[in-house]
Write an enzyme that holds these catalytic residues in place. Structure first.
Site, PDB file in Angstrom:
ATOM      1  N   SER A 153     -39.857 -18.002  12.862  1.00 24.87           N
ATOM      2  CA  SER A 153     -39.004 -18.872  12.054  1.00 24.87           C
ATOM      3  C   SER A 153     -39.067 -20.306  12.608  1.00 24.87           C
ATOM      4  O   SER A 153     -40.164 -20.833  12.805  1.00 24.87           O
ATOM      5  CB  SER A 153     -37.586 -18.305  12.031  1.00 24.87           C
ATOM      6  OG  SER A 153     -36.805 -18.918  11.043  1.00 24.87           O
ATOM      7  N   ASP A 312     -39.552 -10.806   3.210  1.00 25.81           N
ATOM      8  CA  ASP A 312     -38.931 -12.068   3.638  1.00 25.81           C
ATOM      9  C   ASP A 312     -38.918 -13.034   2.461  1.00 25.81           C
ATOM     10  O   ASP A 312     -39.959 -13.503   2.014  1.00 25.81           O
ATOM     11  CB  ASP A 312     -39.739 -12.651   4.807  1.00 25.81           C
ATOM     12  CG  ASP A 312     -39.147 -13.954   5.352  1.00 25.81           C
ATOM     13  OD1 ASP A 312     -38.192 -14.495   4.765  1.00 25.81           O
ATOM     14  OD2 ASP A 312     -39.658 -14.421   6.396  1.00 25.81           O
ATOM     15  N   HIS A 345     -36.365 -11.666   6.390  1.00 24.75           N
ATOM     16  CA  HIS A 345     -36.761 -12.675   7.381  1.00 24.75           C
ATOM     17  C   HIS A 345     -36.467 -12.206   8.804  1.00 24.75           C
ATOM     18  O   HIS A 345     -37.240 -12.471   9.728  1.00 24.75           O
ATOM     19  CB  HIS A 345     -36.010 -13.977   7.078  1.00 24.75           C
ATOM     20  CG  HIS A 345     -36.421 -15.131   7.929  1.00 24.75           C
ATOM     21  ND1 HIS A 345     -37.707 -15.616   7.936  1.00 24.75           N
ATOM     22  CD2 HIS A 345     -35.729 -15.889   8.804  1.00 24.75           C
ATOM     23  CE1 HIS A 345     -37.783 -16.640   8.786  1.00 24.75           C
ATOM     24  NE2 HIS A 345     -36.606 -16.822   9.330  1.00 24.75           N
TER      25      HIS A 345
END
EC number: 2.3.1.46
Lengths: 363, 363
Positions: A153, A312, A345
């Site tokens: 991320s 995600d 995610h």
């Protein structure tokens, strides 16, 4: 705990002993400390260092156990003896982000010029500034080259920025569920989260600490909303379904369904570990992030492995493919794999089948 | 304005002249008024009525122009002479929901028992109660049967509930982007929106009016967040891209990207037209909605047309398919079409190709 790095403690390094840390904006911080942890041993040739970059709400405590803690570091499933980031081979370094609230200098740190916390006067950061602090820490540790840099991320974005900023310092880069340019939808979710904080009457223009207040209402809502985007509809369905505490016509406006209790818990517990100004300062650089635009001609010698997860929807595979195409167009060695995972995610923190092997194999 | 129903005015009907309106929970409202509008003429046989059910933030003003208004009713593109709901053929009725804040009795209405607004004492509503008020209005208008009932989103849910509650009163039902059971993700978004309001310090346990206050911070955040889920990533990308007001290193924490200004505008303008308690009372019944569970053996004589949009991720096509399968399993005549549209859930208010023809053809 033979598969754990065991008990660890967070250390601190002062990065400004030879002068202020100058930011991308031109602003300077006179005193910067970085909180970090290390796992494993640095080899005599100093060539086995792996830098782990944390995501938005992470910290330096990536692996092992703090004295008396009830849970290990946030990436303990990935880092340790025999794990993908094998601490019997690698010297793993993890540091809290500049602007954060877990030991590294941030908005609640004291400004040496005034003797008071920066508060709203903390300078706006750029993704490049997160990297500047990481670079300073590596220099402090006497490490010239990285065997690898790894991040998920926001962590993956730092790795990408770093490889473009120092194209010959990182041998291997692993970017998990990362992005090189946010979509307007990404920005929209972050913007509403920030508005929840910025427009909370208890924000007091960022001087909430002076007022003995805290924009906890806004910060909690920000976290609850963001959390929905970190998971998937499938995983919420599997975990909570339509179950609720009440039954029949006994209903209420407040939390009743199990998914609501879960989100309430996510929001409440976040307040105990995160600062509202740090939330603003760590999210905003993602919106402005444009590494290929800001480093137009750089060709890193780094080899890249990009990983994304099919469920995600915050940073879906299209983001990774864009990074892959940009790197490949510059002749950089890069591969990408989309991993099947139901958890959205947040999969980058978990262990969907194949994921850790793809990290291990690349290192 | 030959394709418009022209200038219209909202009317009111009192539903409680023969006694209180009894809710699904057993609670009763002693005085209920319903704000409504009609377009077209009721036929002598009284057999050409079409009831329009509005979505969460709609109102009775579905078509035509209010005196001096700058924009027409919210479904003016669908309702009018020669349009899909052709007012030269049909007598169209649209009413503000029970619990709303646009003319129909709701939390800010005066409780006859106390002479003060209900505020937090307004009873919790069920989807069935919205329908109870619609039924009362139809009786008031002297209409026994409906040629059709039509609704999008929450409006479609009311139509479904109504057809199961009165299985022989509605000849045709059009449900657009509706659902018969929310997912935990749906509930999660609504729950965070409600938490933004319920936990706003200015909510004062729902007695904000008594305090001369309003939980406007929470209501604005709720609307901004919800709005993201009503549109699509594609439409946001097309509309706003990565454009911002500043350039280079001139950045800010507050709104800068065009998508942020847009959301700010959505949130601010919502405060001028919506009440926080109504937001709570109109969203919550959707979470509990389970029409096939609460009417297990009913086989409506109604024919159904279900429509959904391929870019709608708030109530995606899977929701419509679940309704179709449940109706078909009971032997009810039903068809479903997924319409290509880039605009997400809000497509039901717009005119993606084919949509209005599918409504027109069915009526």
């Amino acid at each position: 705990m033979t598969d754990s790095v065991g008990v660890v403690a967070t250390q601190r390094a002062v990065l400004t002993q030879r002068g202020p840390l100058v930011l991308a904006s031109g602003a300077a911080l006179a005193h910067v400390e970085v909180a970090y942890e290390t796992y494993g041993e640095l080899s005599p040739a100093r060539d086995n260092a792996v830098f782990v970059c944390h995501a938005l709400t992470g910290d330096a405590h990536a692996a092992g156990w703090h004295e008396g803690a009830r849970r290990p570091g946030w990436w303990d499933n990935l880092i340790g003896p025999g794990k993908a980031l094998d601490t019997e081979r690698f010297f793993v370094v993890s540091a809290n982000l500049l602007g954060g609230c877990s030991g590294t200098t941030g908005p609640q740190s004291v400004d040496p010029a005034t003797g008071r916390p920066y508060g709203p006067d903390f300078p706006l950061l750029d993704m490049a500034d997160f990297v500047t602090a990481h670079r300073g820490l590596l220099d402090h540790l006497g490490i010239d080259r990285l065997h690898a840099a790894v991040g998920g991320s926001l962590g993956g974005m730092q790795v990408l920025e770093w490889a473009l900023q120092e194209p010959d310092r990182i041998d291997r880069a692993v970017l998990v569920a990362a992005s090189s340019r946010l979509t307007p939808e990404n920005i929209a979710f972050s913007s509403v989260a920030r508005a929840a904080i910025l427009e909370d009457p208890d924000f007091h223009d960022g001087r909430y600490a002076d007022h003995g207040a805290s924009p906890s209402h806004g910060l909690k809502i920000a976290r609850m909303m963001a959390h929905i985007t970190y998971v998937s509809g499938t995983s919420l369905e599997a975990k909570f379904g339509h179950r609720r505490a009440t039954s029949g016509t006994d209903k209420r406006l407040g939390a009743d369904f199990e998914v609501e209790d879960y989100l309430q818990h996510q929001g409440e517990s976040f307040l105990r570990r995160f600062d509202a100004l740090s939330y603003l300062h760590l999210t905003r650089p993602m919106d402005y992030f444009d590494p290929f635009g800001s480093h137009p001609d750089v060709v890193p010698s780094t080899r890249f492995r990009l990983l994304s997860f099919d469920s995600d929807w915050r940073f879906p595979t299209a983001h990774s493919l864009r990074i892959r195409d940009q790197l490949a167009a510059r002749g950089v060695a890069v591969d990408h794999t989309e991993i099947a995972s139901p958890w959205g995610h947040d999969s980058f923190l978990l262990e969907p089948p194949g994921y850790h092997d793809l990290v291990r194999g690349f290192l």
